[in-house]
Design an enzyme around this catalytic site. Sequence first.
Site, PDB file in Angstrom:
ATOM      1  N   ILE A  49      29.815  56.786  76.078  1.00  0.00           N
ATOM      2  CA  ILE A  49      28.818  56.680  74.809  1.00  0.00           C
ATOM      3  C   ILE A  49      29.882  56.488  73.934  1.00  0.00           C
ATOM      4  CG2 ILE A  49      27.150  57.580  73.542  1.00  0.00           C
ATOM      5  CD1 ILE A  49      26.284  59.436  76.271  1.00  0.00           C
ATOM      6  N   TYR A 203      26.168  74.754  80.009  1.00  0.00           N
ATOM      7  CA  TYR A 203      25.853  72.694  79.418  1.00  0.00           C
ATOM      8  C   TYR A 203      24.675  73.010  78.913  1.00  0.00           C
ATOM      9  CZ  TYR A 203      25.173  68.210  78.477  1.00  0.00           C
ATOM     10  OH  TYR A 203      24.845  66.886  78.518  1.00  0.00           O
TER      11      TYR A 203
HETATM   12  N1  LIG Z   1      26.115  60.989  79.716  1.00  0.00           N
HETATM   13  C1  LIG Z   1      25.332  61.150  79.913  1.00  0.00           C
HETATM   14  O1  LIG Z   1      24.482  61.293  80.929  1.00  0.00           O
HETATM   15  C2  LIG Z   1      24.806  62.260  78.651  1.00  0.00           C
HETATM   16  C3  LIG Z   1      23.500  62.939  79.096  1.00  0.00           C
HETATM   17  C4  LIG Z   1      23.121  63.377  77.712  1.00  0.00           C
HETATM   18  C5  LIG Z   1      24.010  64.306  77.198  1.00  0.00           C
HETATM   19  N2  LIG Z   1      25.476  63.177  76.704  1.00  0.00           N
HETATM   20  C6  LIG Z   1      25.879  63.655  76.052  1.00  0.00           C
HETATM   21  O2  LIG Z   1      26.430  62.811  75.534  1.00  0.00           O
HETATM   22  C7  LIG Z   1      28.658  62.812  74.631  1.00  0.00           C
HETATM   23  C8  LIG Z   1      29.211  62.029  75.333  1.00  0.00           C
HETATM   24  O3  LIG Z   1      29.274  62.012  76.562  1.00  0.00           O
HETATM   25  P1  LIG Z   1      29.698  60.934  77.673  1.00  0.00           P
HETATM   26  O4  LIG Z   1      28.788  60.966  78.596  1.00  0.00           O
HETATM   27  O5  LIG Z   1      30.238  60.037  77.168  1.00  0.00           O
HETATM   28  O6  LIG Z   1      30.677  61.982  78.767  1.00  0.00           O
HETATM   29  P2  LIG Z   1      32.437  61.994  78.456  1.00  0.00           P
HETATM   30  O7  LIG Z   1      32.819  59.746  79.631  1.00  0.00           O
HETATM   31  O8  LIG Z   1      32.784  62.982  80.018  1.00  0.00           O
HETATM   32  O9  LIG Z   1      33.224  61.486  77.208  1.00  0.00           O
HETATM   33  C9  LIG Z   1      33.056  62.729  76.889  1.00  0.00           C
HETATM   34  C10 LIG Z   1      34.386  62.756  75.924  1.00  0.00           C
HETATM   35  O10 LIG Z   1      34.828  63.971  74.690  1.00  0.00           O
HETATM   36  C11 LIG Z   1      35.275  64.396  74.996  1.00  0.00           C
HETATM   37  N3  LIG Z   1      36.474  65.606  74.975  1.00  0.00           N
HETATM   38  C12 LIG Z   1      36.003  66.423  76.117  1.00  0.00           C
HETATM   39  N4  LIG Z   1      36.740  67.376  75.658  1.00  0.00           N
HETATM   40  C13 LIG Z   1      37.125  67.797  74.241  1.00  0.00           C
HETATM   41  C14 LIG Z   1      38.003  68.419  73.418  1.00  0.00           C
HETATM   42  N5  LIG Z   1      38.191  69.821  73.984  1.00  0.00           N
HETATM   43  N6  LIG Z   1      38.687  67.736  72.518  1.00  0.00           N
HETATM   44  C15 LIG Z   1      38.193  66.486  72.353  1.00  0.00           C
HETATM   45  N7  LIG Z   1      37.501  65.605  72.547  1.00  0.00           N
HETATM   46  C16 LIG Z   1      36.666  66.178  74.394  1.00  0.00           C
HETATM   47  C17 LIG Z   1      36.243  63.281  76.417  1.00  0.00           C
HETATM   48  O11 LIG Z   1      37.505  63.231  75.776  1.00  0.00           O
HETATM   49  P3  LIG Z   1      39.514  63.117  77.135  1.00  0.00           P
HETATM   50  O12 LIG Z   1      38.475  61.422  78.378  1.00  0.00           O
HETATM   51  O13 LIG Z   1      40.192  63.057  76.790  1.00  0.00           O
HETATM   52  O14 LIG Z   1      38.082  64.395  78.112  1.00  0.00           O
HETATM   53  C18 LIG Z   1      35.657  62.275  75.912  1.00  0.00           C
HETATM   54  O15 LIG Z   1      36.295  61.417  75.134  1.00  0.00           O
HETATM   55  C19 LIG Z   1      28.050  64.776  75.088  1.00  0.00           C
HETATM   56  O16 LIG Z   1      27.774  65.239  74.195  1.00  0.00           O
HETATM   57  C20 LIG Z   1      27.392  64.372  76.850  1.00  0.00           C
HETATM   58  O17 LIG Z   1      26.614  65.719  76.446  1.00  0.00           O
HETATM   59  C21 LIG Z   1      26.064  62.654  77.931  1.00  0.00           C
END
Ligand SMILES: NC(=O)c1ccc[n+]([C@@H]2O[C@H](COP(=O)([O-])OP(=O)(O)OC[C@H]3O[C@@H](n4cnc5c(N)ncnc54)[C@H](OP(=O)(O)O)[C@@H]3O)[C@@H](O)[C@H]2O)c1
Length: 319
Positions: A49, A203
């Site tokens: 995202i 989480y």
């Molecule tokens: N996907 C869904 O359905 C969903 C639903 C509700 C909420 N969300 C929220 O949306 C947000 C984005 O998630 P996403 O779905 O896009 O997940 P994602 O594809 O796993 O991306 C997560 C990002 O966070 C980074 N990250 C993780 N640990 C970190 C750290 N210690 N320091 C700096 N960066 C870090 C990751 O970096 P690396 O690539 O280096 O690991 C990656 O760039 C999150 O907050 C998640 O909780 C997602």
Amino acid sequence: MFPLVIASVVVLAGVYVLLVETLFKSSQCKSSTGMSGKTVIITGGNTGIGKATATELARRGARVILACRNRQKADEAIEDIKRETGSCDVVYMQLDLASLQNIRNFAQTFLKTESRLDVLINNAGLVADGRTEDGFGIEFGVNHLGHFLLTCLLLDRLKEAPEARVVTLSSMAHRWGRIDFDRLAAHKDLGTGLYSWQFFHAYCNSKLCNTLFTHELAKRLKGTNVTCYSVHPGVVKTELSRHVSLWQMVIVDPISRLLFLDPKTGAQTTLHCVLQEGIEPLSGRYFTCCAPQEVAAHCKDDAVAKKLWDVSEMLCGLA
Ligand SMILES: NC(=O)c1ccc[n+]([C@@H]2O[C@H](COP(=O)([O-])OP(=O)(O)OC[C@H]3O[C@@H](n4cnc5c(N)ncnc54)[C@H](OP(=O)(O)O)[C@@H]3O)[C@@H](O)[C@H]2O)c1
Ligand SMILES: *[C@@H]1O[C@H](CO)[C@@H](O)[C@H](O)[C@H]1NC(C)=O
């Protein structure tokens, strides 16, 4: 036999439509606001995202700072974003939210080298097991505490902008969260510490922190030109489930292919909160499908939100 087949097809189609209209509903950010001259920090902008959000903001002319922990992944994302948007104003700054010292270093570098900040997007997040460098449960530490410290350290710079916003990614999972302050004091974590379900529970707790943090932050920002919002992006196909177990993957994967939103669609509510004119009176609220949504009473409890703020300040050495 034939009527039975028809009935099954109708029921399945009905369930599919119901899911697409509820849990997997999508929406579109309709704002046409431009971003030229504005600077945005987005945490975890190298994939999912965050990357989709960064791409759209770069397209609109923002200077976009990808605050990521891994240089190589960030550089690859920056290449993609530049190619797709024609922007040449996307840069990497190293940030590991699992280390309070690293966050302080990031803020110091940023404040020294960049003169303005208009938008902070607290997007990074993870579902995983383990501890941060400072010994906190990793989900609490990264998803909440790291972003809490980051925001506090950048707040003065945000206040200097003509108008600024802080957008924090929460999740619909926040509604199953609980804040157990005793557990936090004793174990530096909100999780329950039991089998694989704990990932998910910890989480949810961390995502409730995101919502409560935004609720409290809005109060503290009254009288400034900074507003803040928390976001459920939808159920989006990203790398978020990379640490879940194989059997969970077997269940999640087929459903995700069929129903989950793509990251571009998943970025729309974040974009709405960054771009939409006139939402300032809704500061502190929780958004989904590009609209504010009511949260349960315990997710906007003034006393809990204030206590979480005070405890967070203490835990990251700000108090
Ligand atoms: N996907 C869904 O359905 C969903 C639903 C509700 C909420 N969300 C929220 O949306 C947000 C984005 O998630 P996403 O779905 O896009 O997940 P994602 O594809 O796993 O991306 C997560 C990002 O966070 C980074 N990250 C993780 N640990 C970190 C750290 N210690 N320091 C700096 N960066 C870090 C990751 O970096 P690396 O690539 O280096 O690991 C990656 O760039 C999150 O907050 C998640 O909780 C997602
Ligand atoms: C907020 O913005 C308005 C108009 O842009 C300005 O007049 C006012 O001084 C700003 N307030 C603060 C606290 O910076």
